[in-house]
Motif scaffolding. Structure first.
Motif, PDB file in Angstrom:
ATOM      1  N   UNK A  78      14.900  59.454  68.606  1.00 54.04           N
ATOM      2  CA  UNK A  78      14.783  60.705  68.975  1.00 54.04           C
ATOM      3  C   UNK A  78      14.273  61.421  67.631  1.00 54.04           C
ATOM      4  N   UNK A  79      13.387  62.497  67.730  1.00 58.22           N
ATOM      5  CA  UNK A  79      13.189  63.044  66.189  1.00 58.22           C
ATOM      6  C   UNK A  79      13.082  64.630  66.601  1.00 58.22           C
ATOM      7  N   UNK A  80      13.876  65.504  66.032  1.00 55.10           N
ATOM      8  CA  UNK A  80      13.817  66.847  66.022  1.00 55.10           C
ATOM      9  C   UNK A  80      12.985  67.300  64.752  1.00 55.10           C
ATOM     10  N   UNK A  81      11.801  68.256  65.037  1.00 57.11           N
ATOM     11  CA  UNK A  81      11.070  68.435  63.754  1.00 57.11           C
ATOM     12  C   UNK A  81      10.462  69.999  63.877  1.00 57.11           C
ATOM     13  N   UNK A  82      10.143  70.338  62.765  1.00 57.01           N
ATOM     14  CA  UNK A  82       9.359  71.816  62.586  1.00 57.01           C
ATOM     15  C   UNK A  82       8.053  71.427  62.106  1.00 57.01           C
ATOM     16  N   UNK A  83       7.043  71.928  62.636  1.00 62.28           N
ATOM     17  CA  UNK A  83       5.513  71.841  62.189  1.00 62.28           C
ATOM     18  C   UNK A  83       5.234  72.274  60.922  1.00 62.28           C
TER      19      UNK A  83
ATOM     20  N   UNK B  22      11.394  66.712  70.077  1.00 65.87           N
ATOM     21  CA  UNK B  22      12.208  67.855  70.344  1.00 65.87           C
ATOM     22  C   UNK B  22      11.731  68.839  69.099  1.00 65.87           C
ATOM     23  N   UNK B  23      11.116  69.960  69.762  1.00 59.51           N
ATOM     24  CA  UNK B  23      10.833  71.047  69.056  1.00 59.51           C
ATOM     25  C   UNK B  23      11.951  71.672  68.342  1.00 59.51           C
ATOM     26  N   UNK B  24      12.028  71.885  67.069  1.00 64.36           N
ATOM     27  CA  UNK B  24      13.131  72.390  66.517  1.00 64.36           C
ATOM     28  C   UNK B  24      12.615  73.328  65.230  1.00 64.36           C
ATOM     29  N   UNK B  25      11.940  74.447  65.769  1.00 69.39           N
ATOM     30  CA  UNK B  25      11.402  75.638  64.469  1.00 69.39           C
ATOM     31  C   UNK B  25      12.478  76.398  64.079  1.00 69.39           C
ATOM     32  N   UNK B  26      12.678  76.037  62.763  1.00 66.12           N
ATOM     33  CA  UNK B  26      13.812  76.545  62.214  1.00 66.12           C
ATOM     34  C   UNK B  26      13.501  77.426  60.681  1.00 66.12           C
ATOM     35  N   UNK B  27      12.045  77.129  60.395  1.00 64.03           N
ATOM     36  CA  UNK B  27      11.589  77.593  58.947  1.00 64.03           C
ATOM     37  C   UNK B  27      10.943  78.732  58.985  1.00 64.03           C
ATOM     38  N   UNK B  28      10.369  79.286  59.989  1.00 68.84           N
ATOM     39  CA  UNK B  28       9.742  80.533  60.088  1.00 68.84           C
ATOM     40  C   UNK B  28       9.176  81.118  61.288  1.00 68.84           C
ATOM     41  N   UNK B  29       8.661  82.189  61.659  1.00 64.01           N
ATOM     42  CA  UNK B  29       8.292  82.805  62.782  1.00 64.01           C
ATOM     43  C   UNK B  29       6.958  81.927  63.426  1.00 64.01           C
ATOM     44  N   UNK B  30       6.186  81.516  62.345  1.00 62.42           N
ATOM     45  CA  UNK B  30       5.034  80.698  62.645  1.00 62.42           C
ATOM     46  C   UNK B  30       5.366  79.544  63.117  1.00 62.42           C
ATOM     47  N   UNK B  31       6.292  79.029  62.581  1.00 65.28           N
ATOM     48  CA  UNK B  31       6.868  77.743  63.167  1.00 65.28           C
ATOM     49  C   UNK B  31       7.581  77.680  64.669  1.00 65.28           C
TER      50      UNK B  31
ATOM     51  N   UNK C  42       9.414  78.637  78.442  1.00 67.75           N
ATOM     52  CA  UNK C  42       9.119  78.311  77.261  1.00 67.75           C
ATOM     53  C   UNK C  42      10.262  78.572  76.132  1.00 67.75           C
ATOM     54  N   UNK C  43      10.654  79.877  76.580  1.00 68.12           N
ATOM     55  CA  UNK C  43      11.976  79.955  75.494  1.00 68.12           C
ATOM     56  C   UNK C  43      13.173  79.484  75.863  1.00 68.12           C
ATOM     57  N   UNK C  44      13.379  78.984  77.066  1.00 67.25           N
ATOM     58  CA  UNK C  44      14.696  78.110  77.509  1.00 67.25           C
ATOM     59  C   UNK C  44      14.351  76.825  76.894  1.00 67.25           C
ATOM     60  N   UNK C  45      13.263  76.311  76.784  1.00 62.81           N
ATOM     61  CA  UNK C  45      13.280  74.785  76.326  1.00 62.81           C
ATOM     62  C   UNK C  45      13.518  74.918  74.951  1.00 62.81           C
ATOM     63  N   UNK C  46      13.204  75.938  74.147  1.00 62.55           N
ATOM     64  CA  UNK C  46      13.473  76.019  72.642  1.00 62.55           C
ATOM     65  C   UNK C  46      14.982  76.429  72.572  1.00 62.55           C
ATOM     66  N   UNK C  47      15.528  77.039  73.165  1.00 62.51           N
ATOM     67  CA  UNK C  47      16.753  77.494  73.249  1.00 62.51           C
ATOM     68  C   UNK C  47      17.881  76.408  73.718  1.00 62.51           C
ATOM     69  N   UNK C  48      17.426  75.481  74.422  1.00 62.29           N
ATOM     70  CA  UNK C  48      18.156  74.472  74.570  1.00 62.29           C
ATOM     71  C   UNK C  48      18.298  73.387  73.247  1.00 62.29           C
ATOM     72  N   UNK C  49      17.010  73.170  72.785  1.00 61.35           N
ATOM     73  CA  UNK C  49      16.998  72.480  71.446  1.00 61.35           C
ATOM     74  C   UNK C  49      18.009  73.168  70.407  1.00 61.35           C
ATOM     75  N   UNK C  50      17.966  74.346  70.349  1.00 60.97           N
ATOM     76  CA  UNK C  50      18.670  74.999  69.382  1.00 60.97           C
ATOM     77  C   UNK C  50      20.440  74.802  69.669  1.00 60.97           C
ATOM     78  N   UNK C  51      20.447  74.930  71.075  1.00 61.76           N
ATOM     79  CA  UNK C  51      22.049  74.486  71.474  1.00 61.76           C
ATOM     80  C   UNK C  51      22.486  73.347  71.018  1.00 61.76           C
ATOM     81  N   UNK C  52      21.621  72.421  71.333  1.00 56.88           N
ATOM     82  CA  UNK C  52      21.721  70.946  71.045  1.00 56.88           C
ATOM     83  C   UNK C  52      22.139  70.751  69.482  1.00 56.88           C
TER      84      UNK C  52
END
Length: 285
Positions: free
Chosen positions: A128-133, A160-169, A229-239
């Motif tokens: 499993x990889x959690x990443x930011x583009x 798993x999408x885990x965008x944490x670096x910027x709004x663009x991410x 779409x927001x829910x998918x990202x929220x689940x990754x943030x909670x994880x």
């Protein structure tokens, strides 16, 4: 003369006289019977007596501390060994804690409906990889993942999408969630294209790459803000919060949480260990 002294004197006298058999096995005479009685009484008294308190001298810290410092300065490798032992203990504690949390979050890790699966969906080992583009380390680690997918037909990869670096991410991740939902589109091609693009990866970057794969930019732009779409990202943030993940890339293999881009050989080693012993670290014996 005390009873104990009398008993000891008697025993010494007997032993000095050259007795070859034990006092306890020799037939009792009037003298030996008396001595034996005294010894038995003394032993009983010693078994039931309360030990006298031991007086300890007060520790003079002003004298002790310089002695300790002097000893450590003269033997600095002791500090190194202590540091190494502490590091080993802390890592073991962190590993045990991670095992517990990974077990508790197993369903969220492996059964999320919106994560992307690459490689063999029925593989015997899952990475499993959690990443930011916009993560530079994720970008540099992309060739490692590509090599593993190419050389290992029994490897399952979850992204798993885990965008944490910027709004663009975040915007790019929203588009990526939609791309991942479309089973007619090759997500891996899209994924590599974003990490190979020049400059910061944005929502527009992701829309352009998705369009190259036949998707509608307009349709994607309208849907990227929807609740699912927001829910998918929220689940990754909670994880990530539950597992105390704060950076990218972060890998999960078996019962180990691996922060950072550790390199191809390290990933290979952990995958091989999972197959050999069911753990990322195999112990001999």
């Amino acid at each position: 003369m005390s009873r104990l002294t009398l008993a000891l004197v008697a025993l010494v006298g007997i032993l000095g006289g050259g007795l070859a058999v034990s006092l306890w096995s020799k037939p009792a005479t009037s003298d030996t019977a008396a001595i034996r009685s005294v010894v038995e009484d003394v032993l009983k008294e010693r078994e039931t007596a309360t030990p006298a308190p031991v007086e300890t001298a007060a520790i003079d810290q002003d004298k002790l501390n310089p002695m300790i410092e002097s000893y450590l300065m003269g033997n600095p490798r002791i500090l190194q060994r202590v540091s190494e032992a502490l590091d080993t203990q802390l890592r073991a504690e962190q590993r045990d804690k991670a095992k517990t949390m990974l077990a508790q979050m197993s369903d969220a890790i492996y059964n999320d409906p919106d994560h992307v699966v690459l490689g063999n969906p029925n593989g015997d080992v899952t990475l499993v990889e959690m990443f930011d583009y916009n993560c530079g380390y994720c970008r540099s680690a992309l060739p490692d993942l590509a090599t593993l997918l190419a050389e290992d037909p029994n490897l399952k990869v979850i992204l798993k999408e885990f965008p944490i670096l910027s709004k663009e991410s975040v915007d790019a991740a929203r588009v990526a969630v939609l791309v991942g939902k479309d089973k007619k589109v090759d997500y891996w091609t899209f994924h590599q294209a974003l990490f190979s693009s020049r400059g910061k990866v944005t929502g527009d970057t992701a829309l352009e790459e998705a369009q190259k794969l036949g998707m509608s930019k307009v349709d994607l732009a309208l849907k990227m803000g929807e609740d699912d779409v927001s829910g998918a990202l929220e689940r990754n943030y909670r994880l990530a919060k539950s597992l105390n993940i704060t950076g990218t890339p972060t890998y999960i293999i078996g019962n180990e949480l691996i922060p950072g881009a550790i390199g191809l050989d390290e990933l290979r080693g952990r995958i091989a260990n999972m197959r050999a012993c069911g753990d990322t670290v195999c112990t001999s014996g």
